[in-house]
Write a protein that holds these residues in place. Structure first.
Motif, mmCIF file in Angstrom:
data_model
loop_
_atom_site.group_PDB
_atom_site.id
_atom_site.type_symbol
_atom_site.label_atom_id
_atom_site.label_comp_id
_atom_site.label_asym_id
_atom_site.label_seq_id
_atom_site.Cartn_x
_atom_site.Cartn_y
_atom_site.Cartn_z
ATOM 1 N N LEU A 78 0.836 -1.190 0.000
ATOM 2 C CA LEU A 78 0.000 0.000 0.000
ATOM 3 C C LEU A 78 0.879 1.251 0.000
ATOM 4 O O LEU A 78 1.742 1.421 0.870
ATOM 5 N N SER A 79 0.666 2.130 -0.980
ATOM 6 C CA SER A 79 1.370 3.402 -1.021
ATOM 7 C C SER A 79 0.523 4.385 -1.811
ATOM 8 O O SER A 79 0.083 4.085 -2.927
ATOM 9 N N LEU A 80 0.228 5.532 -1.216
ATOM 10 C CA LEU A 80 -0.596 6.545 -1.864
ATOM 11 C C LEU A 80 0.254 7.721 -2.299
ATOM 12 O O LEU A 80 1.385 7.911 -1.826
ATOM 13 N N SER A 81 -0.297 8.517 -3.183
ATOM 14 C CA SER A 81 0.399 9.713 -3.665
ATOM 15 C C SER A 81 0.785 10.602 -2.489
ATOM 16 O O SER A 81 -0.027 10.883 -1.604
ATOM 17 N N GLY A 82 2.036 11.014 -2.454
ATOM 18 C CA GLY A 82 2.523 11.881 -1.391
ATOM 19 C C GLY A 82 3.157 11.142 -0.234
ATOM 20 O O GLY A 82 3.739 11.778 0.649
ATOM 21 N N TRP A 83 3.054 9.820 -0.201
ATOM 22 C CA TRP A 83 3.678 9.053 0.873
ATOM 23 C C TRP A 83 5.165 8.856 0.577
ATOM 24 O O TRP A 83 5.553 8.546 -0.554
ATOM 25 N N SER A 84 5.964 8.989 1.606
ATOM 26 C CA SER A 84 7.393 8.704 1.474
ATOM 27 C C SER A 84 7.618 7.197 1.541
ATOM 28 O O SER A 84 6.718 6.431 1.923
ATOM 29 N N ASN A 85 8.824 6.763 1.188
ATOM 30 C CA ASN A 85 9.156 5.347 1.298
ATOM 31 C C ASN A 85 9.055 4.873 2.742
ATOM 32 O O ASN A 85 8.628 3.746 3.017
ATOM 33 N N GLU A 86 9.452 5.755 3.683
ATOM 34 C CA GLU A 86 9.387 5.383 5.103
ATOM 35 C C GLU A 86 7.945 5.192 5.561
ATOM 36 O O GLU A 86 7.635 4.273 6.323
ATOM 37 N N THR A 87 7.062 6.090 5.087
ATOM 38 C CA THR A 87 5.642 5.966 5.448
ATOM 39 C C THR A 87 5.074 4.652 4.925
ATOM 40 O O THR A 87 4.437 3.900 5.662
#
Length: 514
Positions: free
Chosen positions: A53-62
């Motif tokens: 799960l990864s959304l626009s604006g998320w960093s790799n750490e998030t």
């Protein structure tokens, strides 16, 4: 009959609330294709089998933190799964809540509403004032709009509160929900219809929750009028003298021991020129049992709910009118107040119903069928409907047979049974058919055309009512036990459920299309 200034104020507020929900809800809903502000809580709708799960604006750490949390909690996006991450790394929100929606095309309206109710319950346990709901992972435009609106509807249904009698009520849920959707127009179109339905449910809950000395027949009728007429519904209220003049002695007799005499409320939404569908709801605004007095304190305390059938048909017509449904539907609500006095009806009395037949009142606590008899007759005589559905908190026997998960339905028309079952499954207001026969002599009387008791109890009530429908296709819905819950559950807060509005609104749509 005079109505208090307090009640007039309530009536005015209710008429406003049908357009804005202001009387019922303090939460706000906005659908947008771009989030415009910050929020304390971010909710993400996650489809089934989402691995990364990864959304626009998320960093790799998030993304790494969130995916690690999903792995540890075995969160897969299955419908109704929920996972909260406090102070997520790299995001400005206090909480990130992942909500599973399963396979979007398979997610039912009921499941989506339950997801919304669970989300509301979770958010209400926090101090969040603003909530963003990111639905972008549900990429199909139609599914995105349907699911977003249904979840928002579930939030609304759970957040209703009845607190008008508290001098210092607890704060109502007052969050602002902003929904990031694929298409504003799609989500708003779905939500608009569901908002009309929600307001119908809220109106029914409000009427059922009213105490017996506040929601008496005249007050119930005027409160309904104030809510319905702004929607374009034609409302007629027959007072006690008109009830008597029309020969409806079965309705009139139940209230003759009270200072609040019988009324008949008629609410007609003429959304088409087709032959109307008639809905008749039992509106016994308080039931002491009369001289067959209820002796259980717990039982008599719950008798404000004996008007739940009338509330259901009023709420249904309100919902259909709010949606501008192209359907001709009329709600008839016989309203009574079953008290004891020197003028009250006695066990063994004989009354004459609107159709001219006589009834032995073998039990004054079997009053619901007495008022429904004249309500059904009035609907048949004055509207010539294509079908009549009556709904009532009628018998304890129904609760003994089916509990509170199902309503009992009685009819000889298979198309009515089939469409009601479908409506029940679509709304989670489930129905189960009980037989009408062979019990043909259970309501026979030695001194009148019929009596208002018999055994088995649920069947006796249904068979008694069937007579007054005549040759019109008819169904009886016994919703005893479904009108009130002692604690919040699913889409329902504590108190009146508004049961029957969702069922009948869905059924009228399905049946009218047959």
């Amino acid at each position: 009959m005079k109505i208090s200034r307090w009640l007039v104020a309530v009536i005015v507020l209710m008429s406003v609330s049908m357009t804005a929900s202001a009387e019922y809800l303090e939460t706000k809903v906005n659908f947008s294709e771009r989030l415009s502000s910050s929020a304390e809580t971010l909710v993400v709708l996650v489809p089934a089998d989402t691995q990364e799960l990864s959304l626009s604006g998320w960093s790799n750490e998030t993304a790494a933190q969130i995916n690690r949390a999903m792995q540890v909690r075995e969160f897969t996006g299955a419908a109704k799964q929920q996972l909260e991450v406090i102070a997520p790394m790299g995001l400005s929100v206090d909480r990130l809540v992942l909500v599973g929606v399963g396979t979007p095309s398979d997610l039912t309206r009921i499941e989506a509403e339950e997801i919304g109710a669970a989300l509301a319950n979770h958010v209400n346990s926090t101090k969040a004032a603003t909530v963003h709901v990111d639905t972008s992972l549900v990429s199909d435009v139609a599914e995105n709009g349907r699911i977003s609106a249904s979840i928002a509807h579930g939030v609304d249904l759970r957040n209703y509160r009845f607190d008008r009698f508290k001098s210092e009520p607890e704060p109502r849920p007052s969050q602002s929900y902003e929904w990031l959707v694929v298409s504003n127009s799609a989500a708003e179109a779905y939500y608009a219809d569901l908002q009309g339905l929600a307001n119908g449910v809220f109106l029914a809950r409000e009427l059922v929750n009213l105490p017996g000395s506040t929601g008496y027949p005249a007050a119930f009728a005027e409160m309904a009028r104030a809510a319905l007429e702004p929607l374009g519904i034609e409302v007629t209220i027959l007072g006690p003298e008109q009830v008597r003049e029309l020969g409806m002695g079965s309705l009139y007799g139940v209230s003759q021991g009270s200072q609040h005499k019988a009324h008949l409320l008629v609410a007609h939404w003429k959304g088409s020129d087709d032959q109307p569908i008639a809905l008749v709801g039992k509106g016994n605004t308080f039931d002491t049992g009369g001289y067959n007095l209820k002796t259980s304190s717990a039982s008599i305390l719950a008798m404000t709910t004996d008007k739940a059938g009338a509330a259901a048909v009023v709420g249904t017509v309100a919902a259909l009118a709010a949606e501008r449904a192209p359907i001709n539907v009329v709600a008839v609500a016989p309203l009574s107040h079953n008290l004891i006095s020197g003028e009250a009806q006695l066990p063994g009395d004989v009354v004459t119903a609107g159709d001219g037949s006589t009834i032995e009142v073998a039990n004054t606590d079997a009053e619901g069928r007495l008022i429904l008899a004249d309500g059904i007759w009035y609907a048949r005589e004055h509207f010539n409907p294509r079908v009549i559905a009556d709904i009532a908190t009628l018998t304890g026997a129904k609760v003994g047979a089916l509990g509170t998960e199902y309503s009992a339905i009685f009819s000889e028309q298979e198309d009515i049974i089939r469409t009601l079952r479908t409506a029940g499954e679509n709304t989670s207001e489930l129905v189960w058919q009980l037989p009408l026969g062979p019990y043909r002599n259970v309501t026979s009387s030695r001194i009148a055309d019929r009596r208002n008791t018999g055994s088995p109890g649920a069947q006796a009530g249904a068979l008694f009512l069937q007579h007054f429908a005549g040759d019109t296709p008819w169904v009886h819905i016994d919703m005893a036990g479904n009108a009130l819950i002692p604690s919040a559950s699913g889409i329902h807060p504590e108190g009146a459920t508004g049961y029957g509005v969702r069922l009948l609104t869905e059924w009228v749509k399905i049946y009218s299309a047959e």
